[in-house]
Design a protein around this motif. Structure first.
Motif, PDB file in Angstrom:
ATOM      1  N   MET A   1       9.420  60.910  43.834  1.00 33.20           N
ATOM      2  CA  MET A   1       8.810  62.020  44.845  1.00 33.20           C
ATOM      3  C   MET A   1       8.768  63.159  44.123  1.00 33.20           C
ATOM      4  O   MET A   1       7.813  64.219  44.599  1.00 33.20           O
ATOM      5  CB  MET A   1       9.451  61.998  46.247  1.00 33.20           C
ATOM      6  CG  MET A   1       9.795  60.807  46.963  1.00 33.20           C
ATOM      7  SD  MET A   1      10.463  61.201  48.560  1.00 33.20           S
ATOM      8  CE  MET A   1       9.531  62.152  49.533  1.00 33.20           C
ATOM      9  N   LEU A   2       9.433  63.438  43.159  1.00 30.02           N
ATOM     10  CA  LEU A   2       9.366  64.858  42.515  1.00 30.02           C
ATOM     11  C   LEU A   2       8.520  64.894  41.132  1.00 30.02           C
ATOM     12  O   LEU A   2       8.429  65.939  40.616  1.00 30.02           O
ATOM     13  CB  LEU A   2      10.843  65.208  42.197  1.00 30.02           C
ATOM     14  CG  LEU A   2      11.623  65.343  43.116  1.00 30.02           C
ATOM     15  CD1 LEU A   2      13.071  65.815  43.092  1.00 30.02           C
ATOM     16  CD2 LEU A   2      10.999  66.485  44.230  1.00 30.02           C
ATOM     17  N   SER A   3       8.289  63.523  40.658  1.00 27.74           N
ATOM     18  CA  SER A   3       7.421  63.503  39.340  1.00 27.74           C
ATOM     19  C   SER A   3       6.286  64.572  39.221  1.00 27.74           C
ATOM     20  O   SER A   3       5.544  64.393  40.321  1.00 27.74           O
ATOM     21  CB  SER A   3       7.161  62.140  38.899  1.00 27.74           C
ATOM     22  OG  SER A   3       6.686  62.042  37.694  1.00 27.74           O
ATOM     23  N   ASN A   4       6.092  65.230  38.370  1.00 30.44           N
ATOM     24  CA  ASN A   4       4.935  66.002  38.181  1.00 30.44           C
ATOM     25  C   ASN A   4       4.878  67.112  39.367  1.00 30.44           C
ATOM     26  O   ASN A   4       3.845  67.596  39.717  1.00 30.44           O
ATOM     27  CB  ASN A   4       3.564  65.350  38.066  1.00 30.44           C
ATOM     28  CG  ASN A   4       2.657  65.942  37.492  1.00 30.44           C
ATOM     29  OD1 ASN A   4       2.532  66.668  36.536  1.00 30.44           O
ATOM     30  ND2 ASN A   4       1.290  65.850  37.870  1.00 30.44           N
ATOM     31  N   LYS A   5       5.927  67.412  39.754  1.00 24.30           N
ATOM     32  CA  LYS A   5       5.807  68.647  40.783  1.00 24.30           C
ATOM     33  C   LYS A   5       6.939  69.479  40.543  1.00 24.30           C
ATOM     34  O   LYS A   5       7.962  69.461  39.637  1.00 24.30           O
ATOM     35  CB  LYS A   5       6.612  68.147  42.069  1.00 24.30           C
ATOM     36  CG  LYS A   5       5.539  67.074  42.839  1.00 24.30           C
ATOM     37  CD  LYS A   5       5.824  66.912  44.204  1.00 24.30           C
ATOM     38  CE  LYS A   5       4.780  65.716  44.622  1.00 24.30           C
ATOM     39  NZ  LYS A   5       5.284  65.030  45.956  1.00 24.30           N
ATOM     40  N   ARG A   6       6.768  70.756  40.650  1.00 20.34           N
ATOM     41  CA  ARG A   6       7.425  72.140  40.453  1.00 20.34           C
ATOM     42  C   ARG A   6       8.868  72.107  41.263  1.00 20.34           C
ATOM     43  O   ARG A   6       8.461  72.012  42.569  1.00 20.34           O
ATOM     44  CB  ARG A   6       6.743  73.532  40.647  1.00 20.34           C
ATOM     45  CG  ARG A   6       5.802  73.541  39.561  1.00 20.34           C
ATOM     46  CD  ARG A   6       4.918  74.670  39.546  1.00 20.34           C
ATOM     47  NE  ARG A   6       3.990  74.846  40.796  1.00 20.34           N
ATOM     48  CZ  ARG A   6       4.223  75.593  41.692  1.00 20.34           C
ATOM     49  NH1 ARG A   6       4.919  76.494  42.003  1.00 20.34           N
ATOM     50  NH2 ARG A   6       3.584  75.303  42.837  1.00 20.34           N
TER      51      ARG A   6
END
Length: 95
Positions: A34-39
């Motif tokens: 759910m966190l991939s490619n997120k800040r």
């Protein structure tokens, strides 16, 4: 990745690239991340997580994934004697 380590707490900032690379690393991928490619920004003290944001918002996320990425990211940076080490890193290692 950026970090700010204070005497009783620390904050880690993970870029989109940091989270993408972590979620897709060979041999240890997180396929439903759910966190991939997120800040991500997360702050911890001796009591645990006290503040976080994903893409600038307090979104509902998978706590297990957040714990894993923070532990992996801070393992070699946060001294073992730091008050927040156990809650953020130590409880997730076999040391």
């Amino acid at each position: 990745m950026r970090t700010k380590i204070n005497p009783n707490s620390f904050t880690v900032w993970l870029s989109r690239n940091d989270t993408y690379t972590w979620a897709h690393k060979t041999g240890a991928a997180w396929p439903c991340s759910m966190l991939s490619n997120k800040r991500v920004v997360a702050s911890f003290d001796a009591n645990g997580l006290y503040d976080f944001a994903v893409n600038g918002k307090g979104d509902d996320i998978d706590g297990n994934e957040l714990s894993a990425i923070v532990a992996d990211s801070m393992r070699d940076l946060l001294p073992a004697e730091h008050p927040a080490y156990f809650v953020a890193v130590g409880q997730f290692t076999n040391d």
